[in-house]
Design an enzyme around this catalytic site. Structure first.
Site, short mmCIF file in Angstrom:
data_model
loop_
_atom_site.label_atom_id
_atom_site.label_comp_id
_atom_site.label_asym_id
_atom_site.label_seq_id
_atom_site.Cartn_x
_atom_site.Cartn_y
_atom_site.Cartn_z
N HIS A 203 21.31 6.73 13.22
CA HIS A 203 20.46 5.58 12.87
C HIS A 203 20.76 5.02 11.48
O HIS A 203 20.55 3.85 11.23
CB HIS A 203 18.97 5.93 13.02
CG HIS A 203 18.44 6.87 11.99
ND1 HIS A 203 18.50 8.24 12.15
CD2 HIS A 203 17.84 6.65 10.80
CE1 HIS A 203 17.96 8.82 11.09
NE2 HIS A 203 17.55 7.88 10.25
N ASP A 204 21.27 5.86 10.57
CA ASP A 204 21.58 5.38 9.22
C ASP A 204 23.07 5.11 9.02
O ASP A 204 23.55 5.09 7.88
CB ASP A 204 21.10 6.42 8.19
CG ASP A 204 19.64 6.24 7.83
OD1 ASP A 204 19.11 5.12 8.04
OD2 ASP A 204 19.02 7.21 7.35
N LYS A 207 24.63 3.07 6.23
CA LYS A 207 24.66 3.52 4.83
C LYS A 207 26.09 3.79 4.35
O LYS A 207 26.33 3.95 3.16
CB LYS A 207 23.81 4.78 4.66
CG LYS A 207 22.32 4.46 4.65
CD LYS A 207 21.48 5.63 4.18
CE LYS A 207 20.02 5.21 4.07
NZ LYS A 207 19.14 6.38 3.92
N HIS A 232 21.26 -1.69 5.36
CA HIS A 232 21.97 -0.68 6.16
C HIS A 232 21.64 -0.77 7.66
O HIS A 232 22.47 -0.44 8.49
CB HIS A 232 21.72 0.74 5.64
CG HIS A 232 20.39 1.32 6.00
ND1 HIS A 232 19.25 1.07 5.29
CD2 HIS A 232 20.02 2.14 7.01
CE1 HIS A 232 18.24 1.72 5.84
NE2 HIS A 232 18.68 2.38 6.90
N HIS A 256 15.11 0.41 13.36
CA HIS A 256 14.39 1.63 13.00
C HIS A 256 13.52 1.53 11.75
O HIS A 256 12.75 2.43 11.44
CB HIS A 256 15.36 2.85 12.92
CG HIS A 256 16.18 2.94 11.67
ND1 HIS A 256 17.39 2.28 11.52
CD2 HIS A 256 16.00 3.62 10.52
CE1 HIS A 256 17.90 2.56 10.34
NE2 HIS A 256 17.08 3.38 9.71
N HIS A 257 13.63 0.39 11.01
CA HIS A 257 12.72 0.20 9.87
C HIS A 257 11.71 -0.91 10.14
O HIS A 257 11.02 -1.36 9.22
CB HIS A 257 13.52 -0.12 8.59
CG HIS A 257 14.16 1.10 7.99
ND1 HIS A 257 13.43 2.08 7.36
CD2 HIS A 257 15.45 1.51 7.96
CE1 HIS A 257 14.25 3.04 6.94
NE2 HIS A 257 15.49 2.71 7.31
N ASP A 285 11.69 9.48 11.32
CA ASP A 285 12.38 9.21 10.05
C ASP A 285 11.41 9.38 8.88
O ASP A 285 11.72 10.04 7.88
CB ASP A 285 12.94 7.77 10.10
CG ASP A 285 13.85 7.43 8.94
OD1 ASP A 285 14.31 8.37 8.26
OD2 ASP A 285 14.10 6.24 8.71
FE FE2 Z 1 17.26 4.18 7.57
#
Ligand code: FE2
Length: 341
Positions: A203-204, A207, A232, A256-257, A285
């Protein structure tokens, strides 16, 4: 007797048939080619057939659908449950195509109308069914290997990102553990859980494009730095949007954010417009991040994290997801197993 000893390979056939005339005819047809090495075991009732299956493996099962103790398609299912990797050839009394096709859908390899066809037809059907079952099994195994390789590759990609950022090492893996547990709690099927796990593990991924000096910065981030870190989720989406996953992984990553009230990023989506998988990853998360050390603070602890979810369920976090997550911890049914690297 001698022929039996010289036969290089025997074909063990279980014949579940209550009509003695039909059973005798089948035996005759098989004995026309002793060099094929057919070894038959007869059962008159389904129960006897299942007992025979429990005692020894068979290469093929010839199954009458109308038995003293079982009728119709349920008969196929019972035999399949007992011998899932043994091909079944259904013997139908009438030239009843509808039942026969339904039997094939239920898992039979072939069907033959009794009283029609000769020995060669029966033997060909047996050989074909055994071969097809073997090919299906090989396909299933190779599909399973491919699935495992995909999972391991994605995990490797996830680890690559975390190697740059020691503070979040293991983060995505732990988020995946919790997200999967929440998905299971919500009644997700295995297939959907697999997609959720894959999405969580990367999911990240975006980054990768953020300078590690920002990710590892001990103090507070400036607004500009924070704005850059927030990119990201879109970068992650761009990286994987063209991969033809069977699950909406790119969307999971992008959203996801997002928050239920529209206060999240990057698109300010609200409620059900946010993919359920992303709403799950979001909660997992938040919990994992708050429970772990960060460059700018020590771990806040799991209770503070659970309190955050509890206080903001419905407003920031999906209420069903939050409830499922809180219940997992309340009942002591979840703990992270992946250690910080
Ligand atoms: Fe994230």
């Amino acid at each position: 007797m001698i022929i039996a000893h010289m036969t290089p390979k025997q074909i063990h056939v279980l014949i579940i048939e209550d009509n003695p005339g039909d059973a005798r005819l089948i035996e005759l047809m098989l004995s026309e080619r002793p060099e094929d090495g057919y070894q038959s075991v007869f059962a008159v009732r389904l129960g006897d057939g299942l007992d025979a299956i429990a005692k020894q493996p068979f290469d093929v099962i010839l199954l009458d659908l109308s038995l003293p103790d079982s009728h119709g398609l349920g008969t196929v299912q019972s035999v399949l449950d007992a011998a899932p990797s043994t091909p079944i050839i259904v013997l139908t009394g009438l030239a009843d195509d509808t039942t026969a096709l339904a039997a094939m859908k239920a898992g039979a390899q072939d069907y033959l109308a009794k009283g029609q066809g000769d020995g060669e037809t029966l033997r060909r059907s047996i050989r074909y069914s055994i071969e097809r079952m073997r090919t299906d099994e090989e396909k299933r195994e190779s599909g399973e290997r491919l699935r495992r390789a995909l999972m391991q590759t994605i995990q490797a990609v996830g680890l690559t990102i975390e190697k740059r950022d020691p503070y979040t090492a293991g983060h995505q893996q732990r988020v995946a553990e919790l997200a999967s547990a929440i998905g299971r709690e919500l009644g997700f099927e295995e297939e959907r859980l697999e997609g959720l796990e894959l999405g969580s593990v990367i999911h990240d991924i975006g980054k990768i494009a953020i300078p590690s000096s920002f990710l590892n910065k001990p103090g507070r981030l400036t607004d500009t730095e924070f704005a850059l870190i927030k990119t990201h989720s879109v970068i992650g989406f761009d990286i994987i949007k063209d991969v033809e996953f069977t699950w909406p992984i790119a969307k999971m990553v992008r959203q996801h954010h997002e928050r239920m009230d529209g206060s999240g990023y990057p698109d300010g989506l609200k409620g059900d417009d946010i993919l359920l998988e992303s709403r799950i990853i979001c909660v997992a998360d938040v919990i994992e991040s708050m429970a772990s050390n960060r460059p700018y603070r020590a771990a806040l602890g799991i209770n503070v994290a659970l309190d955050e979810i509890s206080r903001n369920q419905g407003r920031l976090y999906d209420p069903d997801v939050a409830k499922a997550c809180l219940k997992l911890f309340e009942d002591n049914r979840f703990s992270f197993t992946t250690q910080v690297l």
